[in-house]
Scaffold this motif. Sequence first.
Motif, PDB file in Angstrom:
ATOM      1  N   ASP A   5       0.704   7.392 -10.665  1.00 51.88           N
ATOM      2  CA  ASP A   5       0.767   6.510  -9.689  1.00 51.88           C
ATOM      3  C   ASP A   5       0.484   5.074 -10.351  1.00 51.88           C
ATOM      4  O   ASP A   5       0.848   4.129  -9.937  1.00 51.88           O
ATOM      5  CB  ASP A   5       0.244   6.778  -8.221  1.00 51.88           C
ATOM      6  N   GLU A   8       2.630   3.632 -12.491  1.00 52.95           N
ATOM      7  CA  GLU A   8       3.646   3.321 -12.183  1.00 52.95           C
ATOM      8  C   GLU A   8       3.726   1.908 -11.707  1.00 52.95           C
ATOM      9  O   GLU A   8       4.313   0.991 -11.603  1.00 52.95           O
ATOM     10  CB  GLU A   8       4.102   4.203 -10.900  1.00 52.95           C
ATOM     11  N   LYS A   9       2.353   1.759 -10.827  1.00 60.31           N
ATOM     12  CA  LYS A   9       2.126   0.546 -10.148  1.00 60.31           C
ATOM     13  C   LYS A   9       1.749  -0.379 -11.419  1.00 60.31           C
ATOM     14  O   LYS A   9       2.306  -1.568 -11.015  1.00 60.31           O
ATOM     15  CB  LYS A   9       0.855   0.559  -9.287  1.00 60.31           C
ATOM     16  N   GLU A  11       3.433  -0.544 -14.245  1.00 54.64           N
ATOM     17  CA  GLU A  11       4.616  -1.035 -14.774  1.00 54.64           C
ATOM     18  C   GLU A  11       5.426  -1.933 -13.738  1.00 54.64           C
ATOM     19  O   GLU A  11       6.192  -2.762 -14.302  1.00 54.64           O
ATOM     20  CB  GLU A  11       5.417   0.338 -15.011  1.00 54.64           C
ATOM     21  N   GLU A  12       5.375  -1.622 -12.413  1.00 54.02           N
ATOM     22  CA  GLU A  12       5.912  -2.467 -11.563  1.00 54.02           C
ATOM     23  C   GLU A  12       5.233  -3.958 -11.467  1.00 54.02           C
ATOM     24  O   GLU A  12       6.189  -4.897 -11.320  1.00 54.02           O
ATOM     25  CB  GLU A  12       5.662  -1.967 -10.208  1.00 54.02           C
ATOM     26  N   ALA A  13       4.101  -3.881 -11.862  1.00 56.33           N
ATOM     27  CA  ALA A  13       3.370  -5.223 -11.776  1.00 56.33           C
ATOM     28  C   ALA A  13       3.943  -5.949 -13.134  1.00 56.33           C
ATOM     29  O   ALA A  13       4.049  -7.103 -12.988  1.00 56.33           O
ATOM     30  CB  ALA A  13       1.778  -4.981 -11.582  1.00 56.33           C
ATOM     31  N   LYS A  14       3.936  -5.248 -14.002  1.00 54.17           N
ATOM     32  CA  LYS A  14       4.196  -5.896 -15.302  1.00 54.17           C
ATOM     33  C   LYS A  14       5.791  -6.429 -15.041  1.00 54.17           C
ATOM     34  O   LYS A  14       6.113  -7.558 -15.572  1.00 54.17           O
ATOM     35  CB  LYS A  14       4.191  -4.949 -16.307  1.00 54.17           C
ATOM     36  N   TYR A  15       6.535  -5.692 -14.720  1.00 57.59           N
ATOM     37  CA  TYR A  15       8.163  -6.134 -14.561  1.00 57.59           C
ATOM     38  C   TYR A  15       8.043  -7.375 -13.612  1.00 57.59           C
ATOM     39  O   TYR A  15       8.565  -8.106 -13.932  1.00 57.59           O
ATOM     40  CB  TYR A  15       8.695  -4.782 -13.819  1.00 57.59           C
ATOM     41  N   ALA A  16       7.300  -7.183 -12.512  1.00 56.44           N
ATOM     42  CA  ALA A  16       7.186  -8.426 -11.447  1.00 56.44           C
ATOM     43  C   ALA A  16       6.778  -9.818 -12.242  1.00 56.44           C
ATOM     44  O   ALA A  16       7.254 -10.564 -12.084  1.00 56.44           O
ATOM     45  CB  ALA A  16       6.369  -8.186 -10.447  1.00 56.44           C
ATOM     46  N   HIS A  17       6.010  -9.585 -13.244  1.00 57.68           N
ATOM     47  CA  HIS A  17       5.186 -10.555 -13.979  1.00 57.68           C
ATOM     48  C   HIS A  17       6.133 -11.041 -14.683  1.00 57.68           C
ATOM     49  O   HIS A  17       6.385 -12.467 -14.931  1.00 57.68           O
ATOM     50  CB  HIS A  17       3.914 -10.354 -14.536  1.00 57.68           C
ATOM     51  N   GLN A  19       9.466 -10.861 -14.764  1.00 61.70           N
ATOM     52  CA  GLN A  19      10.447 -11.768 -13.943  1.00 61.70           C
ATOM     53  C   GLN A  19       9.992 -12.816 -13.469  1.00 61.70           C
ATOM     54  O   GLN A  19      10.997 -14.125 -13.702  1.00 61.70           O
ATOM     55  CB  GLN A  19      11.061 -10.757 -12.889  1.00 61.70           C
TER      56      GLN A  19
END
Length: 108
Positions: A5, A8-9, A11-17, A19
């Motif tokens: 978890d 995953e969080k 990776e999501e934070a990195k993706y948002a950053h 973008q």
Amino acid sequence: MAGFDDREKAEEAKYAHDQALKFKIEARRNKLLGLWAAGLLGKTDEADVNTYVTEVVASDFEEAGDEDVYRKVSGDFKAAGVNVSEEELREKMRTLYLKAEMQVQEAK
């Protein structure tokens, strides 16, 4: 399971950053492109230049990718009789993207 978890969080934070960073770079590139194009279009009044830059930046919200910005500037060049080839305009967009990327990185 907590490790998964957390990963995953992260990776999501990195993706948002990533973008958000890409958005800033593209917006800066579009501003630089608008300033360059305004000069070629003969716009010298500060209000006219700012209005044109705003139009170029706003044109990027029409669709994903750079084609909307390319069409905006290319169409304006054609309408004004400014002779800039497709190759030249696309190369300018690429070089200004790199310049914008450096500027955004420096501003961090």
